[in-house]
Design a protein around this motif. Structure first.
Motif, PDB file in Angstrom:
ATOM      1  N   LEU A 179     -41.206 109.588  17.727  1.00  0.00           N
ATOM      2  CA  LEU A 179     -42.500 108.944  17.936  1.00  0.00           C
ATOM      3  C   LEU A 179     -42.392 107.740  18.865  1.00  0.00           C
ATOM      4  O   LEU A 179     -43.397 107.310  19.435  1.00  0.00           O
ATOM      5  CB  LEU A 179     -43.099 108.496  16.591  1.00  0.00           C
ATOM      6  CG  LEU A 179     -43.723 109.569  15.698  1.00  0.00           C
ATOM      7  CD1 LEU A 179     -44.242 108.941  14.412  1.00  0.00           C
ATOM      8  CD2 LEU A 179     -44.855 110.289  16.415  1.00  0.00           C
ATOM      9  N   LEU A 180     -41.197 107.186  19.013  1.00  0.00           N
ATOM     10  CA  LEU A 180     -41.022 106.001  19.854  1.00  0.00           C
ATOM     11  C   LEU A 180     -40.827 106.353  21.333  1.00  0.00           C
ATOM     12  O   LEU A 180     -40.713 105.458  22.171  1.00  0.00           O
ATOM     13  CB  LEU A 180     -39.820 105.189  19.362  1.00  0.00           C
ATOM     14  CG  LEU A 180     -39.954 104.607  17.957  1.00  0.00           C
ATOM     15  CD1 LEU A 180     -38.690 103.867  17.564  1.00  0.00           C
ATOM     16  CD2 LEU A 180     -41.160 103.675  17.873  1.00  0.00           C
ATOM     17  N   ALA A 181     -40.758 107.651  21.636  1.00  0.00           N
ATOM     18  CA  ALA A 181     -40.597 108.067  23.034  1.00  0.00           C
ATOM     19  C   ALA A 181     -41.977 108.272  23.672  1.00  0.00           C
ATOM     20  O   ALA A 181     -42.895 108.774  23.019  1.00  0.00           O
ATOM     21  CB  ALA A 181     -39.782 109.352  23.091  1.00  0.00           C
ATOM     22  N   PRO A 182     -42.128 107.895  24.953  1.00  0.00           N
ATOM     23  CA  PRO A 182     -41.115 107.263  25.811  1.00  0.00           C
ATOM     24  C   PRO A 182     -40.885 105.807  25.426  1.00  0.00           C
ATOM     25  O   PRO A 182     -41.699 105.238  24.697  1.00  0.00           O
ATOM     26  CB  PRO A 182     -41.738 107.375  27.207  1.00  0.00           C
ATOM     27  CG  PRO A 182     -43.212 107.349  26.941  1.00  0.00           C
ATOM     28  CD  PRO A 182     -43.402 108.098  25.653  1.00  0.00           C
ATOM     29  N   PRO A 183     -39.825 105.175  25.894  1.00  0.00           N
ATOM     30  CA  PRO A 183     -39.537 103.763  25.558  1.00  0.00           C
ATOM     31  C   PRO A 183     -40.714 102.860  25.909  1.00  0.00           C
ATOM     32  O   PRO A 183     -41.362 103.021  26.938  1.00  0.00           O
ATOM     33  CB  PRO A 183     -38.313 103.442  26.434  1.00  0.00           C
ATOM     34  CG  PRO A 183     -37.662 104.771  26.666  1.00  0.00           C
ATOM     35  CD  PRO A 183     -38.772 105.771  26.755  1.00  0.00           C
ATOM     36  N   GLY A 184     -40.975 101.944  25.011  1.00  0.00           N
ATOM     37  CA  GLY A 184     -42.078 101.019  25.217  1.00  0.00           C
ATOM     38  C   GLY A 184     -43.395 101.489  24.617  1.00  0.00           C
ATOM     39  O   GLY A 184     -44.398 100.778  24.687  1.00  0.00           O
ATOM     40  N   ARG A 185     -43.402 102.660  24.039  1.00  0.00           N
ATOM     41  CA  ARG A 185     -44.637 103.179  23.431  1.00  0.00           C
ATOM     42  C   ARG A 185     -45.032 102.303  22.247  1.00  0.00           C
ATOM     43  O   ARG A 185     -44.200 101.963  21.410  1.00  0.00           O
ATOM     44  CB  ARG A 185     -44.407 104.612  22.971  1.00  0.00           C
ATOM     45  CG  ARG A 185     -45.665 105.322  22.484  1.00  0.00           C
ATOM     46  CD  ARG A 185     -45.340 106.752  22.097  1.00  0.00           C
ATOM     47  NE  ARG A 185     -46.544 107.529  21.887  1.00  0.00           N
ATOM     48  CZ  ARG A 185     -46.551 108.812  21.545  1.00  0.00           C
ATOM     49  NH1 ARG A 185     -45.391 109.451  21.375  1.00  0.00           N
ATOM     50  NH2 ARG A 185     -47.688 109.451  21.368  1.00  0.00           N
ATOM     51  N   THR A 186     -46.304 101.944  22.164  1.00  0.00           N
ATOM     52  CA  THR A 186     -46.754 101.026  21.111  1.00  0.00           C
ATOM     53  C   THR A 186     -47.795 101.632  20.182  1.00  0.00           C
ATOM     54  O   THR A 186     -48.174 101.002  19.199  1.00  0.00           O
ATOM     55  CB  THR A 186     -47.343  99.754  21.729  1.00  0.00           C
ATOM     56  OG1 THR A 186     -48.428 100.097  22.593  1.00  0.00           O
ATOM     57  CG2 THR A 186     -46.279  98.995  22.524  1.00  0.00           C
ATOM     58  N   SER A 187     -48.258 102.846  20.486  1.00  0.00           N
ATOM     59  CA  SER A 187     -49.254 103.458  19.615  1.00  0.00           C
ATOM     60  C   SER A 187     -49.132 104.982  19.661  1.00  0.00           C
ATOM     61  O   SER A 187     -48.637 105.540  20.648  1.00  0.00           O
ATOM     62  CB  SER A 187     -50.671 103.035  20.021  1.00  0.00           C
ATOM     63  OG  SER A 187     -50.983 103.529  21.313  1.00  0.00           O
ATOM     64  N   VAL A 188     -49.563 105.624  18.577  1.00  0.00           N
ATOM     65  CA  VAL A 188     -49.569 107.091  18.508  1.00  0.00           C
ATOM     66  C   VAL A 188     -50.880 107.524  17.888  1.00  0.00           C
ATOM     67  O   VAL A 188     -51.448 106.815  17.049  1.00  0.00           O
ATOM     68  CB  VAL A 188     -48.381 107.630  17.670  1.00  0.00           C
ATOM     69  CG1 VAL A 188     -47.055 107.335  18.330  1.00  0.00           C
ATOM     70  CG2 VAL A 188     -48.420 107.068  16.261  1.00  0.00           C
ATOM     71  N   PRO A 189     -51.398 108.692  18.263  1.00  0.00           N
ATOM     72  CA  PRO A 189     -52.610 109.197  17.616  1.00  0.00           C
ATOM     73  C   PRO A 189     -52.306 109.652  16.197  1.00  0.00           C
ATOM     74  O   PRO A 189     -51.178 110.071  15.897  1.00  0.00           O
ATOM     75  CB  PRO A 189     -53.024 110.369  18.506  1.00  0.00           C
ATOM     76  CG  PRO A 189     -51.749 110.817  19.138  1.00  0.00           C
ATOM     77  CD  PRO A 189     -50.919 109.577  19.334  1.00  0.00           C
ATOM     78  N   LEU A 190     -53.276 109.558  15.343  1.00  0.00           N
ATOM     79  CA  LEU A 190     -53.072 109.955  13.952  1.00  0.00           C
ATOM     80  C   LEU A 190     -52.670 111.418  13.848  1.00  0.00           C
ATOM     81  O   LEU A 190     -51.888 111.803  12.979  1.00  0.00           O
ATOM     82  CB  LEU A 190     -54.344 109.695  13.143  1.00  0.00           C
ATOM     83  CG  LEU A 190     -54.240 109.844  11.631  1.00  0.00           C
ATOM     84  CD1 LEU A 190     -53.215 108.866  11.062  1.00  0.00           C
ATOM     85  CD2 LEU A 190     -55.601 109.612  10.975  1.00  0.00           C
ATOM     86  N   ALA A 191     -53.168 112.237  14.758  1.00  0.00           N
ATOM     87  CA  ALA A 191     -52.830 113.661  14.727  1.00  0.00           C
ATOM     88  C   ALA A 191     -51.335 113.903  14.862  1.00  0.00           C
ATOM     89  O   ALA A 191     -50.809 114.924  14.399  1.00  0.00           O
ATOM     90  CB  ALA A 191     -53.587 114.393  15.836  1.00  0.00           C
ATOM     91  N   ALA A 192     -50.614 112.965  15.490  1.00  0.00           N
ATOM     92  CA  ALA A 192     -49.167 113.121  15.663  1.00  0.00           C
ATOM     93  C   ALA A 192     -48.424 113.061  14.335  1.00  0.00           C
ATOM     94  O   ALA A 192     -47.261 113.455  14.245  1.00  0.00           O
ATOM     95  CB  ALA A 192     -48.636 112.045  16.605  1.00  0.00           C
TER      96      ALA A 192
END
Length: 249
Positions: A179-192
């Protein structure tokens, strides 16, 4: 009908035992039993079921219980009103607290200690429970104040609400989680998170309610793999790669 009979009745219900109720009231058990039987004879209905190992409240008793607590509360209110005119504050405050609320922004022990120093005649009780059960306790008078987590801004009619803190929820994962890819990612959708094992507070807590409501709106069914009552434990489980912890930021 006498106030002491109502007090005995409420105490027996809370203790689920005549023996424990008598000890709490500093009275002999036969006297407590006799007064409640006298109350039942006057009302013409049994208020307590004595057939099991513990004393339970009957359907009629459950209906009477709210009025008994209201009557006792009114009498206590009269006493407190008179005491305020004489500069004496006393009584009892029952406080409920969600697990982990005393960590960080809330120093509940210090707050209670300061209040006790200012009002030594006020008896304070503190319990930890889920938000759901504490809301029910507020409604039936078992709690006066509760620090809870909420999924809804207006939980129940008759409950006064004041927001103490409003923080976003975050997904906590191990450092090498995809979930942290790519580097620097700060948010993810709930669907993930739909196919990931989730780590959450137990059902009945405000955080769990928010999570379940958000998942329902996103059309996904959360797969709760681990539950714990304290947010730091959720973070520790996520740090070991056991799933995605949903936590207050």
């Amino acid at each position: 009908m006498e106030l002491r009979q109502l007090r005995y009745f409420v105490t027996v219900v809370e203790e689920a035992s005549f023996t424990r109720a008598a000890a709490r009231l500093h009275l002999a058990q036969p006297g407590v039993s006799a007064q409640i039987r006298q109350l039942e004879r006057e009302l013409g209905q049994p208020l307590l079921d004595r057939s099991g190992r513990s004393v339970t409240v009957t359907e009629v008793g459950e209906a009477v219980l709210a009025y008994a607590r209201t009557a006792l509360g009114a009498v206590e209110g009269i006493r407190q009103t008179v005491d305020e005119f004489t500069g004496l504050l006393r009584g009892r405050v029952a406080l409920g607290l969600v697990s982990g609320a005393s960590i960080g922004a809330f120093d509940v022990p210090a707050l209670l200690a300061d209040f006790h120093d200012d009002h030594p005649r006020v008896e304070i009780s503190l319990t930890e429970d889920t938000s759901e059960r504490m809301l029910a306790a507020l409604c039936d008078g078992a709690l006066d104040i509760a620090v809870i987590g909420l999924a809804e801004e207006d939980p129940l009619p008759g409950i006064a609400l004041q927001i103490l803190i409003d923080v976003p929820l975050v997904a906590a994962v191990a450092p090498d989680d995809p979930l942290l890819a790519p580097p620097g990612r700060t948010s993810v959708p709930l669907a993930a998170l739909g196919d990931r094992p989730l780590i959450s507070l137990p059902r009945g807590t405000g955080l769990r309610g928010v999570l379940e409501r958000a998942c329902a709106q996103a059309g996904i069914r959360p797969r709760i793999a681990f539950e714990a009552a304290a947010p730091p434990v959720l973070a520790q489980l996520a740090a070991r790669g056991l799933g995605v912890a949903v936590l207050p930021a």
